[in-house]
Every structure is written in structure tokens, then in C-alpha cells.
Design an enzyme around this catalytic site. Structure first.
Site, PDB file in Angstrom:
ATOM      1  N   MET A  40      39.989  36.889  53.157  1.00  0.00           N
ATOM      2  CA  MET A  40      40.205  37.680  54.369  1.00  0.00           C
ATOM      3  C   MET A  40      38.981  37.537  55.283  1.00  0.00           C
ATOM      4  SD  MET A  40      42.500  40.920  53.291  1.00  0.00           S
ATOM      5  CE  MET A  40      41.244  41.951  52.591  1.00  0.00           C
ATOM      6  N   ALA A  71      34.935  37.231  56.568  1.00  0.00           N
ATOM      7  CA  ALA A  71      33.655  37.913  56.310  1.00  0.00           C
ATOM      8  C   ALA A  71      33.074  37.330  55.020  1.00  0.00           C
ATOM      9  CB  ALA A  71      33.829  39.430  56.223  1.00  0.00           C
ATOM     10  N   GLY A  96      30.025  35.104  47.149  1.00  0.00           N
ATOM     11  CA  GLY A  96      31.129  35.139  46.174  1.00  0.00           C
ATOM     12  C   GLY A  96      32.205  34.136  46.577  1.00  0.00           C
ATOM     13  N   HIS A  97      32.602  34.177  47.870  1.00  0.00           N
ATOM     14  CA  HIS A  97      33.607  33.217  48.359  1.00  0.00           C
ATOM     15  C   HIS A  97      33.077  31.787  48.219  1.00  0.00           C
ATOM     16  CE1 HIS A  97      34.737  36.791  50.989  1.00  0.00           C
ATOM     17  NE2 HIS A  97      35.853  36.539  50.350  1.00  0.00           N
ATOM     18  N   GLY A 138      38.200  35.685  42.738  1.00  0.00           N
ATOM     19  CA  GLY A 138      36.992  36.259  42.120  1.00  0.00           C
ATOM     20  C   GLY A 138      37.364  37.398  41.179  1.00  0.00           C
ATOM     21  N   LYS A 184      35.783  40.016  40.599  1.00  0.00           N
ATOM     22  CA  LYS A 184      35.458  41.377  41.063  1.00  0.00           C
ATOM     23  C   LYS A 184      36.757  42.152  41.267  1.00  0.00           C
ATOM     24  CE  LYS A 184      34.407  42.453  45.335  1.00  0.00           C
ATOM     25  NZ  LYS A 184      35.399  43.515  45.681  1.00  0.00           N
ATOM     26  N   ASP A 185      37.770  41.424  41.770  1.00  0.00           N
ATOM     27  CA  ASP A 185      39.097  42.036  41.944  1.00  0.00           C
ATOM     28  C   ASP A 185      39.894  41.810  40.656  1.00  0.00           C
ATOM     29  OD1 ASP A 185      38.819  42.904  44.729  1.00  0.00           O
ATOM     30  OD2 ASP A 185      38.596  40.771  45.104  1.00  0.00           O
ATOM     31  N   GLN A 188      43.568  42.498  40.764  1.00  0.00           N
ATOM     32  CA  GLN A 188      44.236  41.532  41.636  1.00  0.00           C
ATOM     33  C   GLN A 188      44.470  40.211  40.891  1.00  0.00           C
ATOM     34  OE1 GLN A 188      43.692  40.792  46.042  1.00  0.00           O
ATOM     35  NE2 GLN A 188      42.320  39.219  45.281  1.00  0.00           N
TER      36      GLN A 188
HETATM   37  O1  PAF Z   1      41.038  39.139  47.783  1.00  0.00           O
HETATM   38  C1  PAF Z   1      41.341  39.012  48.983  1.00  0.00           C
HETATM   39  O2  PAF Z   1      40.521  38.693  49.848  1.00  0.00           O
HETATM   40  C2  PAF Z   1      42.783  39.248  49.409  1.00  0.00           C
HETATM   41  O3  PAF Z   1      43.362  40.267  48.678  1.00  0.00           O
HETATM   42  C3  PAF Z   1      43.656  37.967  49.369  1.00  0.00           C
HETATM   43  C4  PAF Z   1      43.808  37.449  47.946  1.00  0.00           C
HETATM   44  C5  PAF Z   1      43.033  36.894  50.254  1.00  0.00           C
HETATM   45  C6  PAF Z   1      45.055  38.280  49.905  1.00  0.00           C
HETATM   46  O4  PAF Z   1      45.015  38.756  51.213  1.00  0.00           O
END
Ligand code: PAF
Length: 281
Positions: free
Chosen positions: A30, A32, A36-37, A147, A149-150, A153
């Protein structure tokens, strides 16, 4: 680096990549972007011929309009970071491009969406599943990177991939949490913290780590209470939940089994909601 803003543009490039029989690694974000990304992109670059990153702040996964409005956005900085990380294509669609009409799909996650984040952010994981399934169907990557951290998810994405999108044959890769020097898990939301909130934020991971190390001295309930009380002592911090869960079904455990249990936390730091987790090993 190629920038695609529509599905049509993206498909044009992806067709060339597929014709050249290159493997595609996909990092949905998303924006920013933080280290981590960038670690996910590094992983993807190491394991694939080609890396595609998406940047899309997905309204469907925000249950709170204020949270959506405040979510940090900085495309110029993101594009610079992606270029320096050797990302091949970035996909940056507008909301209408991803949701030309309302997405009414409701996913069934067999209960793993009802605990923790799912309990406090109603509809959040359905919104995540809507966008991730759309992106997976457009990109059709060989591997997709998320990641840890989630933590919840990652479980939801694995379930979605296995039960709703098996024909795509995507490998889901979950990557280690990247932390600041004081232990704070990297997150786009960290940018929203004031100086004093940023100092307090370190206490979350430090407390989780301390009790994960000494877990055998306490019952599950004691552990949860100790962590909650210790974090809440800080004037900026307020625990929303601490849950100690089974890594497979994400339900609260009655007994901790090392290697199979994770402590998960959601904590308000001022008005910023932070999550973190630590595996008990
Ligand atoms: O983890 C995130 O940044 C969001 O939940 C994702 C997986 C990009 C879905 O919008």
C-alpha cells in the site's frame, strides 16, 4: 523501471515477460515503503527473473474512514526506493481501475478471520482478499511475498490462495519481520508517530520478546495479563488485544507449545494502531 497505471498497460508488459518465459515475483503493497518492503523485493529479486510491486491503498480493507484518510502516501519517495531496489515494474492503479463496480464477494476463511484483527477490524480481511485476489488474477505471479509482521494476513492469504485460487499455482512466501534497532517492527504507520510515541513504541516488541523468552514461568492467562499490564504502564500505549495463538488455526491456546505458538499484539500508540507478533521458540 516501468510504471503501469492501468490493467491494460500492465498486461501489455506482462505479456512480453511471459513470452520470454521469465518468472515473476510479486510484492503487493500500500506504498509508504520502508525497509520491510525492500526486504521482500530483495527476496523476490533473488528468487525470480522479474519483480513487480503494486502500490494501492485499498479502501475495501479499511473499516475506519479516518484511518484510510490518514494512511501515509508518498509516491515520489516510493518510486525512488523501488528504482534503487531494481524493481522491474510498479503497478499504481486508481481506485476505479481496481473497483470499476462494487465488489460484493464474501470470502469464507473457516474462522481464521474472526479472531484478533478480524474481531477488531470488521470486514478487513474480506477487503484484503478482494484486492489480493484481483491482483493475483491480473499479475499471475510465480511467487508472492508478504511480511510476517502481518501474521494473520499471511494465514488469510495462504487460505485464499489454496482454497479460492488454486488454478493460479502461486507460491506464497512469508518473510521475516524487519525491525528498527530498538526492536520496533517496521510499518508504514510508524511515520505517523510523534517523537514521544515513537519512543514508547519500542516497548511493544521489547515486552513481547521478554515474555516469549520466559513463557514457561506463566500460564497463558498470566502471560497475557503480564504483557498487557506492562505495555499499558506507558502513558502513550493502550493494548487493544494480546492473544497467544496456535500457528495453524490462529485460535487462543490453552497450553503453549514452542515452535507452534505465537504471541500477537495490537496496541494504540496515541491514535496510531500498531501490530506486532513474536513466535515462541
Ligand atoms: O499488507 C498490505 O500492505 C496490504 O494488506 C496488501 C496485502 C497490500 C493488500 O492491500
Amino acid at each position: 523501471m516501468i510504471i503501469a497505471r492501468t490493467k491494460e498497460e500492465l498486461n501489455r508488459y506482462l505479456k512480453l515477460v511471459r513470452t520470454a518465459k521469465k518468472t515473476i515475483g510479486f510484492v503487493p503493497t500500500m506504498g509508504a515503503l520502508h525497509k520491510g518492503h525492500l526486504s521482500l523485493i530483495k527476496c523476490s529479486n533473488a528468487e525470480n527473473n522479474f519483480t513487480l510491486v503494486s502500490i494501492f491503498v485499498n479502501p475495501a480493507q479499511f473499516n475506519n474512514p479516518d484511518d484510510l484518510n490518514k494512511y501515509p502516501r508518498n509516491e515520489t519517495v516510493d518510486l525512488d526506493l523501488l528504482t534503487s531496489e531494481s524493481c522491474d515494474i510498479v503497478f499504481i492503479p486508481e481506485v476505479d481501475e481496481m473497483y470499476p463496480e462494487e465488489d460484493k464477494r464474501i470470502f469464507d476463511f473457516n474462522g481464521i478471520d474472526e479472531v484478533m484483527e478480524g474481531k477488531f477490524r470488521k470486514g478487513h480481511f474480506n477487503g484484503v482478499a478482494q484486492i489480493v485476489s484481483k491482483l493475483f488474477e491480473i499479475v499471475r505471479p510465480n511467487k508472492a511475498y508478504f511480511g510476517r509482521k502481518d501474521f494473520q494476513q499471511v494465514a488469510i492469504i495462504n487460505y485464499l490462495n489454496k482454497n479460492y485460487l488454486p488454478e493460479l499455482g502461486i507460491d506464497i512466501v512469508s518473510c521475516n519481520i524487519i525491525r528498527e534497532d530498538d526492536g520496533l517492527a517496521m510499518s508504514s504507520r510508524n511515520q505517523l508517530l510523534s517523537v514521544s510515541e515513537r519512543q514508547s513504541a519500542a516497548l511493544i516488541s521489547q515486552t513481547l520478546k521478554k515474555y516469549a523468552r520466559n513463557f514457561s514461568e506463566y500460564s497463558v492467562e498470566e502471560l497475557r495479563n503480564k504483557i498487557t499490564d506492562e505495555i499499558n504502564l506507558d502513558k502513550n500505549l493502550e493494548v487493544e488485544y494480546i492473544d497467544i495463538v496456535d500457528d495453524e488455526n490462529l485460535q487462543t491456546v490453552s497450553e503453549i507449545i514452542s515452535g507452534k505458538t505465537t504471541i500477537c499484539a495490537a496496541v494504540y500508540d496515541g491514535t496510531v494502531r500498531l501490530i506486532d507478533n513474536i513466535a515462541i521458540s
